[in-house]
Design a protein around this motif. Structure first.
Motif, PDB file in Angstrom:
ATOM      1  N   PRO A  82       0.845  -1.200   0.000  1.00 50.73           N
ATOM      2  CA  PRO A  82       0.000   0.000   0.000  1.00 50.73           C
ATOM      3  C   PRO A  82       0.877   1.245   0.000  1.00 50.73           C
ATOM      4  CG  PRO A  82       0.083  -0.909   2.206  1.00 50.73           C
ATOM      5  CD  PRO A  82       0.914  -1.813   1.346  1.00 50.73           C
ATOM      6  N   ARG A 105       5.097   5.061  20.716  1.00 53.65           N
ATOM      7  CA  ARG A 105       4.494   4.042  19.846  1.00 53.65           C
ATOM      8  C   ARG A 105       4.786   2.657  20.401  1.00 53.65           C
ATOM      9  NH1 ARG A 105       3.122   4.880  14.373  1.00 53.65           N
ATOM     10  NH2 ARG A 105       2.902   2.643  14.248  1.00 53.65           N
ATOM     11  N   ASN A 141      -8.586   8.195  -0.535  1.00 54.33           N
ATOM     12  CA  ASN A 141      -7.868   7.530   0.543  1.00 54.33           C
ATOM     13  C   ASN A 141      -8.830   6.639   1.329  1.00 54.33           C
ATOM     14  OD1 ASN A 141      -6.683   8.289   3.749  1.00 54.33           O
ATOM     15  ND2 ASN A 141      -5.549   7.076   2.277  1.00 54.33           N
ATOM     16  N   GLU A 155       4.135   8.547  -0.462  1.00 56.88           N
ATOM     17  CA  GLU A 155       5.461   8.000  -0.187  1.00 56.88           C
ATOM     18  C   GLU A 155       6.470   8.417  -1.258  1.00 56.88           C
ATOM     19  OE1 GLU A 155       6.180   6.359   2.504  1.00 56.88           O
ATOM     20  OE2 GLU A 155       4.385   5.306   3.215  1.00 56.88           O
ATOM     21  N   ARG A 167      12.110   4.539   9.379  1.00 52.86           N
ATOM     22  CA  ARG A 167      11.477   4.952   8.151  1.00 52.86           C
ATOM     23  C   ARG A 167      12.517   5.563   7.215  1.00 52.86           C
ATOM     24  NH1 ARG A 167       7.281   6.786   5.567  1.00 52.86           N
ATOM     25  NH2 ARG A 167       5.303   5.814   6.121  1.00 52.86           N
ATOM     26  N   TYR A 182       0.840   5.465   0.326  1.00 53.78           N
ATOM     27  CA  TYR A 182       0.111   6.703   0.600  1.00 53.78           C
ATOM     28  C   TYR A 182       1.124   7.811   0.860  1.00 53.78           C
ATOM     29  CZ  TYR A 182      -3.079   9.979   2.825  1.00 53.78           C
ATOM     30  OH  TYR A 182      -3.799  11.094   3.162  1.00 53.78           O
ATOM     31  N   GLU A 238       7.132  10.580   6.689  1.00 54.72           N
ATOM     32  CA  GLU A 238       6.816  10.345   8.095  1.00 54.72           C
ATOM     33  C   GLU A 238       5.657   9.375   8.215  1.00 54.72           C
ATOM     34  OE1 GLU A 238       4.326  14.506   8.469  1.00 54.72           O
ATOM     35  OE2 GLU A 238       6.426  14.395   9.079  1.00 54.72           O
ATOM     36  N   SER A 239       5.471   8.882   9.434  1.00 55.85           N
ATOM     37  CA  SER A 239       4.403   7.911   9.663  1.00 55.85           C
ATOM     38  C   SER A 239       3.057   8.510   9.275  1.00 55.85           C
ATOM     39  CB  SER A 239       4.379   7.486  11.121  1.00 55.85           C
ATOM     40  OG  SER A 239       3.252   6.670  11.347  1.00 55.85           O
ATOM     41  N   LYS A 240       2.225   7.675   8.634  1.00 61.68           N
ATOM     42  CA  LYS A 240       0.912   8.161   8.211  1.00 61.68           C
ATOM     43  C   LYS A 240      -0.108   7.986   9.319  1.00 61.68           C
ATOM     44  CE  LYS A 240       2.735   8.998   4.255  1.00 61.68           C
ATOM     45  NZ  LYS A 240       4.067   8.574   4.620  1.00 61.68           N
ATOM     46  N   TYR A 241       0.335   7.424  10.440  1.00 62.93           N
ATOM     47  CA  TYR A 241      -0.598   7.190  11.526  1.00 62.93           C
ATOM     48  C   TYR A 241      -0.393   8.192  12.651  1.00 62.93           C
ATOM     49  CZ  TYR A 241      -2.387   2.980   9.466  1.00 62.93           C
ATOM     50  OH  TYR A 241      -3.015   2.101   8.629  1.00 62.93           O
ATOM     51  N   ASP A 275      -3.099   4.587  -2.505  1.00 64.36           N
ATOM     52  CA  ASP A 275      -4.267   4.852  -1.674  1.00 64.36           C
ATOM     53  C   ASP A 275      -4.600   6.345  -1.699  1.00 64.36           C
ATOM     54  OD1 ASP A 275      -6.274   4.571   0.140  1.00 64.36           O
ATOM     55  OD2 ASP A 275      -4.989   4.325   1.882  1.00 64.36           O
ATOM     56  N   ASP A 297       5.193  -2.875   3.866  1.00 59.47           N
ATOM     57  CA  ASP A 297       4.979  -1.430   3.864  1.00 59.47           C
ATOM     58  C   ASP A 297       5.904  -0.765   2.866  1.00 59.47           C
ATOM     59  OD1 ASP A 297       3.053  -1.645   5.732  1.00 59.47           O
ATOM     60  OD2 ASP A 297       4.201  -0.801   7.397  1.00 59.47           O
ATOM     61  N   ALA A 298       5.492   0.381   2.387  1.00 58.44           N
ATOM     62  CA  ALA A 298       6.279   1.061   1.364  1.00 58.44           C
ATOM     63  C   ALA A 298       7.448   1.831   1.948  1.00 58.44           C
ATOM     64  CB  ALA A 298       5.380   2.007   0.575  1.00 58.44           C
ATOM     65  N   ASP A 299       7.538   1.913   3.265  1.00 59.66           N
ATOM     66  CA  ASP A 299       8.503   2.835   3.852  1.00 59.66           C
ATOM     67  C   ASP A 299       9.853   2.185   4.174  1.00 59.66           C
ATOM     68  OD1 ASP A 299       7.743   1.201   5.863  1.00 59.66           O
ATOM     69  OD2 ASP A 299       6.852   2.738   7.129  1.00 59.66           O
ATOM     70  N   GLY A 326      -7.646   3.970   3.248  1.00 55.03           N
ATOM     71  CA  GLY A 326      -6.943   3.348   4.363  1.00 55.03           C
ATOM     72  C   GLY A 326      -6.106   2.153   3.944  1.00 55.03           C
ATOM     73  N   GLN A 327      -5.081   1.929   4.742  1.00 49.47           N
ATOM     74  CA  GLN A 327      -4.097   0.876   4.445  1.00 49.47           C
ATOM     75  C   GLN A 327      -4.755  -0.492   4.279  1.00 49.47           C
ATOM     76  OE1 GLN A 327      -1.342   0.452   7.642  1.00 49.47           O
ATOM     77  NE2 GLN A 327      -0.095  -1.055   6.585  1.00 49.47           N
TER      78      GLN A 327
END
Ligand code: UDP
Ligand code: MG
Length: 361
Positions: free
Chosen positions: A11, A133, A73, A15, A201, A13, A205-208, A44, A96-98, A75-76
């Motif tokens: 996924p 986290r 969008n 990136e 990463r 988003y 940055e984190s999408k969450y 996404d 993950d794409a990161d 969501g993942q």
């Protein structure tokens, strides 16, 4: 089915900064495995250049790359859902794409599957996420394990491998809000876990945010368990019993000591406590009811704008979109009958290379 052995699902988003680095490591790692694979990117609804970068990559490696472009969008987990539905490999790995999970470790997951496991989760060797986290996800892991009976050491890690039969089972679920690793876990016959690397990463940055993490955990809890609701009935029962006893105690006191007006603040404290519990309970009910509401509306879970992929038999590039189903220049015989005019127009569009540059907003 085809001899394709592996689908890698990613996924994406916003990136744009990290995608090139991902391609540079992912493709060589997969080539080295020496098996038939495909990489399925789902954009996404990124608002940056991600879609364009994915499109370029598709043009570079069209034989192993497929790109699903979402309309917005969703969501993942919906992105992964869509990719599952389009995947053709015997096994599916989500990544993950990161670049937080090294693509070189895909081989580890597959080796574990060769031992006869149909679901291989992963545990991050050392986590490179922020401290809060880390702590929060520890706590949620424990709570989840207790109330859902789903055993995942590291629920936040999306780097997992699934066998085809699990992917098919997940595809048959029409849930609107879900958490893929947990859903898949409920279908696994013989799950296992391996330890994989985890890096910071690579870019972006984190999408969450804290908010979306809380939302995600509500999804996880309420989609897989009724325990939170049941806890409330239990708590309600306990509190009623205690307040019943308290009432008896106060009544006896009134008879023995006579009227008294002290202890007002104790009463306040007690009331606020109970009101707090009641409000939380109502909110929790709302979480479930909200999900029921979403589910009964039967809205599409995601909308696909276009799919960039090669035709299955190898020749001609096919561009599918929600409005048109077209094979490079000619009308796809399998397309659902639609008004003639629209089809002609769509076929015309594919004749122009511009489709690869203008669909992106
Ligand atoms: N992602 C997505 N849609 C979203 C949020 C995230 O497709 O609405 C993707 C994102 O591009 C990344 C993956 O999901 O590939 C995990 O996101 P992220 O790394 O931000 O999450 P974290 O590692 O912080 O849990
Ligand atoms: Mg990440």
């Amino acid at each position: 089915m085809s001899a394709l052995q592996l689908s890698v699902v990613i996924p994406v988003y916003n990136e744009e900064q990290g995608l090139q680095a991902l391609f540079d490591r992912l493709y060589p790692a997969l080539d080295k495995l020496g098996i038939g694979y495909e990489v399925l990117f789902v954009n996404d609804g990124s608002r940056d250049r991600s879609a364009a970068i994915l499109r370029e990559q598709f043009q570079k490696r069209p034989e192993v790359t497929r790109v699903i472009l979402f309309n917005g969008n969703f969501g993942q987990h919906m992105a992964i859902m869509a990719a599952f539905e389009h995947s053709r490999g015997q096994r599916v790995v989500t990544l993950d794409a990161d670049l937080q999970n090294p693509p070189e470790d895909i081989g580890l997951l597959l080796a574990k599957m060769d031992e006869g496991h149909d679901y291989v989760g992963s545990i991050r060797r050392q986590r490179n996420d922020s401290a809060w986290r880390h702590i929060a996800s520890r706590a949620m892991n424990g709570l989840r394990e207790r109330i859902t009976r789903i055993k995942m050491t590291d629920q936040g890690c999306m780097f997992r491998a699934y066998d085809r039969h699990i992917v098919d089972a997940v595809n048959s679920c029409k849930e609107v809000s879900t958490f893929i690793p947990a859903l898949a876990y409920t279908f696994a016959r013989n799950p296992a876990e391996v330890v994989v690397g985890h890096e910071e990463r690579a870019a972006g940055e984190s999408k969450y945010s804290l908010y979306s993490l809380i939302r995600l955990n509500f999804d996880l809890m309420t989609s897989f368990s009724l325990v939170p609701l049941q806890m409330f009935s239990m708590m309600g029962m306990l509190i009623s019993v205690f307040s019943g006893l308290f009432f008896v105690f106060l009544a006896i006191r009134r008879l023995v000591i006579g009227p008294e007006a002290e202890g007002l603040f104790t009463l306040f404290a007690l009331m606020f406590f109970l009101i707090g519990i009641a409000l939380f309970g109502i909110g929790l009910l709302g979480e479930y009811i909200g999900r029921i509401y979403q589910q009964v509306r039967h809205r599409p879970r995601y909308l696909i704008e276009a799919v960039l992929e090669e035709q299955e038999k190898g020749k001609g590039r096919r561009v599918k979109s929600s409005q048109a189903d077209v094979v490079a220049g000619e009308v796809n015989p399998f397309a659902v009958a639609e008004p003639k005019k629209r089809k002609a127009k769509a076929a015309d569009e594919t004749a122009h290379p511009s489709l690869f540059s203008d669909a992106q907003e």
